[in-house]
Design a protein around this motif. Structure first.
Motif, PDB file in Angstrom:
ATOM      1  N   TYR A 138     -62.431 -41.815   9.390  1.00 21.95           N
ATOM      2  CA  TYR A 138     -61.058 -42.045   9.840  1.00 21.95           C
ATOM      3  C   TYR A 138     -61.001 -42.215  11.355  1.00 21.95           C
ATOM      4  CZ  TYR A 138     -58.936 -41.140   5.277  1.00 21.95           C
ATOM      5  OH  TYR A 138     -58.555 -41.232   3.958  1.00 21.95           O
ATOM      6  N   ALA A 139     -61.763 -41.413  12.086  1.00 23.75           N
ATOM      7  CA  ALA A 139     -61.779 -41.529  13.546  1.00 23.75           C
ATOM      8  C   ALA A 139     -62.280 -42.901  13.970  1.00 23.75           C
ATOM      9  CB  ALA A 139     -62.647 -40.432  14.153  1.00 23.75           C
ATOM     10  N   VAL A 140     -63.342 -43.367  13.328  1.00 20.40           N
ATOM     11  CA  VAL A 140     -63.908 -44.687  13.650  1.00 20.40           C
ATOM     12  C   VAL A 140     -62.924 -45.799  13.291  1.00 20.40           C
ATOM     13  CG1 VAL A 140     -65.724 -46.342  13.060  1.00 20.40           C
ATOM     14  CG2 VAL A 140     -66.292 -43.938  13.426  1.00 20.40           C
ATOM     15  N   ALA A 141     -62.374 -45.741  12.085  1.00 19.24           N
ATOM     16  CA  ALA A 141     -61.471 -46.796  11.620  1.00 19.24           C
ATOM     17  C   ALA A 141     -60.211 -46.876  12.475  1.00 19.24           C
ATOM     18  CB  ALA A 141     -61.106 -46.564  10.156  1.00 19.24           C
ATOM     19  N   ASP A 142     -59.635 -45.722  12.813  1.00 20.14           N
ATOM     20  CA  ASP A 142     -58.420 -45.721  13.636  1.00 20.14           C
ATOM     21  C   ASP A 142     -58.702 -46.270  15.036  1.00 20.14           C
ATOM     22  OD1 ASP A 142     -57.036 -44.652  11.513  1.00 20.14           O
ATOM     23  OD2 ASP A 142     -57.006 -42.607  12.289  1.00 20.14           O
ATOM     24  N   ALA A 143     -59.838 -45.896  15.609  1.00 22.85           N
ATOM     25  CA  ALA A 143     -60.192 -46.381  16.945  1.00 22.85           C
ATOM     26  C   ALA A 143     -60.472 -47.875  16.927  1.00 22.85           C
ATOM     27  CB  ALA A 143     -61.391 -45.613  17.478  1.00 22.85           C
ATOM     28  N   CYS A 144     -61.154 -48.354  15.905  1.00 18.17           N
ATOM     29  CA  CYS A 144     -61.430 -49.793  15.810  1.00 18.17           C
ATOM     30  C   CYS A 144     -60.127 -50.587  15.691  1.00 18.17           C
ATOM     31  CB  CYS A 144     -62.331 -50.080  14.608  1.00 18.17           C
ATOM     32  SG  CYS A 144     -64.060 -49.649  14.857  1.00 18.17           S
ATOM     33  N   ALA A 145     -59.185 -50.069  14.909  1.00 21.58           N
ATOM     34  CA  ALA A 145     -57.892 -50.743  14.758  1.00 21.58           C
ATOM     35  C   ALA A 145     -57.149 -50.761  16.088  1.00 21.58           C
ATOM     36  CB  ALA A 145     -57.066 -50.049  13.686  1.00 21.58           C
TER      37      ALA A 145
END
Length: 253
Positions: A138-145
């Motif tokens: 979730y941390a990776v996906a939110d930051a990428c978005a």
């Protein structure tokens, strides 16, 4: 700064790419200019790093705060027996340089969190997530978005794996925004519901199949060829030797 011009050695090294009309010299130069961040130097990260290094990615970033253990070697093929006890970032870097000394390797020997993910991810063009827990995913996906960075996400368990590409900051052909990771998985499962591979087990070759698919999706994104797995979840059942694809869309959240 890496120059995009290909040396004579690189022209020979990447000759099988360059003769492909879909890639050619221009595509190989895009690979050389690319900066890819790989989350985890484990089962998935190992084949991602190896194949992206061999493909000529100019800069590979590795995020991992773990050390190599003997039980890793059944699937984390970037590490060797002599690397046991070494930081995974150091071991992976040494393997990458053996594969392709032209690649610049940037080590990030820490755990990615919601606090440090955005600044790190902003330094790269594409992210490949090989993490093994939902908090990091979730941390990776939110930051990428938030940073408008394409994310190649994958997960594995026992005999099954999945791959998808996330670009929620762009619109699809119909004009609607592409789905995000939270559209695919709105909430993390309750603790203990999804057992770790240490508890449930995993076939080592499975991580090679899924990690190699991740590397292929990253190469497609960089070179602009083919149809990336945006809005599609590719599922692999190793026991049945079957691939299936599920389409998913943006919700109204």
């Amino acid at each position: 700064m890496i120059t995009a011009a290909l040396t004579d050695e690189e022209l020979e090294r990447y000759a099988r790419h360059i003769v492909l009309p879909e890639i050619g010299g221009a595509g190989q130069q895009r690979l050389k200019r690319a900066r890819v961040l790989v989350i985890g130097a484990g089962g998935l990260g190992a084949p991602v790093l190896e194949y992206l290094a061999a493909a000529g990615i100019g800069t590979l970033g590795i995020v991992d705060d773990d050390i190599v253990s003997l039980s890793n070697l059944q699937r984390q093929v970037i590490h060797a027996t002599g690397d046991v006890g070494m930081a995974k970032t150091d071991s992976a870097r040494a393997a990458i340089i053996r594969i392709n000394p032209n690649v610049v390797v940037e080590e990030h020997n820490f755990r990615l969190t919601v606090d440090n993910a955005p600044a790190l991810i902003a330094r790269y063009d594409i992210v490949a997530d090989g993490s093994d827990n939902f908090e990091t995913r979730y941390a990776v996906a939110d930051a990428c978005a938030a940073e408008s960075r394409p994310l190649v996400h994958a997960a594995v368990g026992r005999f099954d794996g999945s791959v998808t590409v996330l670009k929620p900051f762009e619109s699809g052909p119909d004009g609607t925004l592409n789905p995000s990771y939270r559209d695919l998985f709105p909430e993390a499962p309750p603790p203990g519901l999804v057992p770790s591979c240490a508890v449930a087990g995993i076939v080592g070759a499975l991580t090679g199949v899924i990690g190699t698919l991740q590397a292929m999706e990253a190469i497609k994104l960089i070179t602009g060829i083919g149809e990336p797995l945006v809005g599609r979840l590719l599922l692999y059942d190793a026991l049945a030797a079957r691939f299936d694809t599920i389409r998913y869309k943006r919700t109204n959240r």
